[in-house]
Write an enzyme that holds these catalytic residues in place. Structure first.
Site, PDB file in Angstrom:
ATOM      1  N   TYR A 185      58.381  39.268  33.550  1.00 12.25           N
ATOM      2  CA  TYR A 185      57.101  39.303  32.834  1.00 12.25           C
ATOM      3  C   TYR A 185      56.103  38.357  33.484  1.00 12.25           C
ATOM      4  O   TYR A 185      54.970  38.747  33.803  1.00 12.25           O
ATOM      5  CB  TYR A 185      57.325  38.935  31.369  1.00 12.25           C
ATOM      6  N   ALA A 186      56.514  37.114  33.698  1.00 16.40           N
ATOM      7  CA  ALA A 186      55.621  36.133  34.318  1.00 16.40           C
ATOM      8  C   ALA A 186      55.232  36.551  35.729  1.00 16.40           C
ATOM      9  O   ALA A 186      54.076  36.384  36.144  1.00 16.40           O
ATOM     10  CB  ALA A 186      56.288  34.763  34.333  1.00 16.40           C
TER      11      ALA A 186
END
Length: 335
Positions: A152-153
């Site tokens: 996600y990051a």
């Protein structure tokens, strides 16, 4: 010419669209009503927008190139607030392709739409998760954030780099905002405050990771919305003397990157105590180790955003948690 808001049925996107409509702006909302969490909650959020004559509701998956291009061509937005994304750190460990489709392909299609229509400003959501293994607090946008610890990051950091490339190549003004743990009424059911409230009222234990030794820069949604709209009105320009290694500004592109948070980290156990107080019940806690992809503390350095647009978060966590509990009880009819 309308303002396009992606993720209009989502937590933050819905508030942004509502505030713009209340200001008399025309808003085109895009959302695909992903079943990642309760679709009924998303539909109820949309009901708040449909009461306004200036709202156009589009059901589009941004990963669909043709449908996204058609939406831009038909409505020719003046500005874009891009908040649609596949969120969640832990979910990215199990469903990685959802993040590639929504956060990478979807964002590319938004950038292409902005390029084709000559949009005068794109404001988009990034996340504090991009700081990954960075241990120097508070987190500064002027330091490198190149070691994410979740997919996600990584996708959100990629968005920042993609935005800079399009800004430089096609002179598209872009502003990226790294959100820090947004909470409040109409929030996401997959986030801690929502999950804790549901469990405590049901008499079920709550999962407390890292044995409770966590700090978060909890930021109330109204403060976030104020910052987004202030940024929308401030179109960035190149900074001629920007250092080559500064990720937050550019000498050649109308590009800016900001943290947007409360800048007042709160211990997780204090957060839980406040929730217990306002619910009138004690939480049964299941103390667990740190989860993969998680970090022990977040803290936003917001000096740049304060200087650039006058951003001043004003909602203490004591007030914000109380407002959330009041909303939750009213929405779900709990005592």
């Amino acid at each position: 010419m309308p303002i396009l808001v992606t993720g209009s049925a989502g937590f933050i996107g819905n508030f942004v669209a509502l505030r713009l409509l209340e200001q008399g702006k025309a808003v085109v909302g895009i959302d695909n009503l992903s079943p990642y969490y309760d679709v009924t909650l998303k539909e109820r959020r949309l009901d708040r927008l449909k009461q306004h004559r200036g709202f156009t509701d589009l059901r589009v998956d941004l990963a669909d190139r043709a449908a996204t291009a058609a939406a831009f061509t038909e409505h020719r937005p003046e500005m874009v607030v891009h908040l649609a994304a596949q969120a969640g750190v832990r979910y990215s460990l199990d469903q990685p392709h959802a993040y590639a489709d929504s956060n990478l392909v979807g964002f590319l299609n938004v950038l292409e739409g902005c390029r084709a229509q000559g949009c005068c400003h794109l404001v988009y959501a990034s996340t504090s998760s991009v700081y990954g293994t960075n241990r120097q607090l508070p987190f500064s946008v002027h330091r490198a954030a190149d070691h994410p610890i979740s997919l996600y990051a990584a996708t959100k950091r990629a968005n920042e780099l993609m935005a800079h490339a399009y800004s430089d190549l096609f002179d598209i003004p872009v502003t990226g905002l790294r959100f820090f743990t947004v909470y409040g009424p109409w929030g996401r059911p997959d986030m801690a405050l929502f999950k804790f409230t549901r469990a405590i009222l049901a008499g079920e234990p709550i999962d407390v990771f890292n044995e409770g030794r966590m700090q978060r820069d909890f930021t109330y949604v109204d403060d976030i919305i104020d910052g987004i709209l202030r940024c929308l009105d401030h179109v960035p320009a190149p900074v001629p003397d920007a250092p080559d290694d500064d990720p937050a500004i550019s000498a050649t592109a109308p590009f800016r990157l900001f943290n947007i948070g409360n800048s007042r980290p709160v211990d997780l156990m204090r957060y839980i105590e406040l929730l217990e107080t306002h619910l009138g019940r004690k939480a049964e806690m299941r103390m667990l180790p740190m989860q993969p992809g998680d970090v022990a503390a977040t803290w936003a350095d917001i000096d740049d955003l304060a200087t650039a647009v006058g951003y001043r978060p004003s909602t203490p966590v004591e007030t914000g948690v109380a407002r959330f509990v009041d909303w939750y009880k009213a929405y779900y009819g709990t005592g």
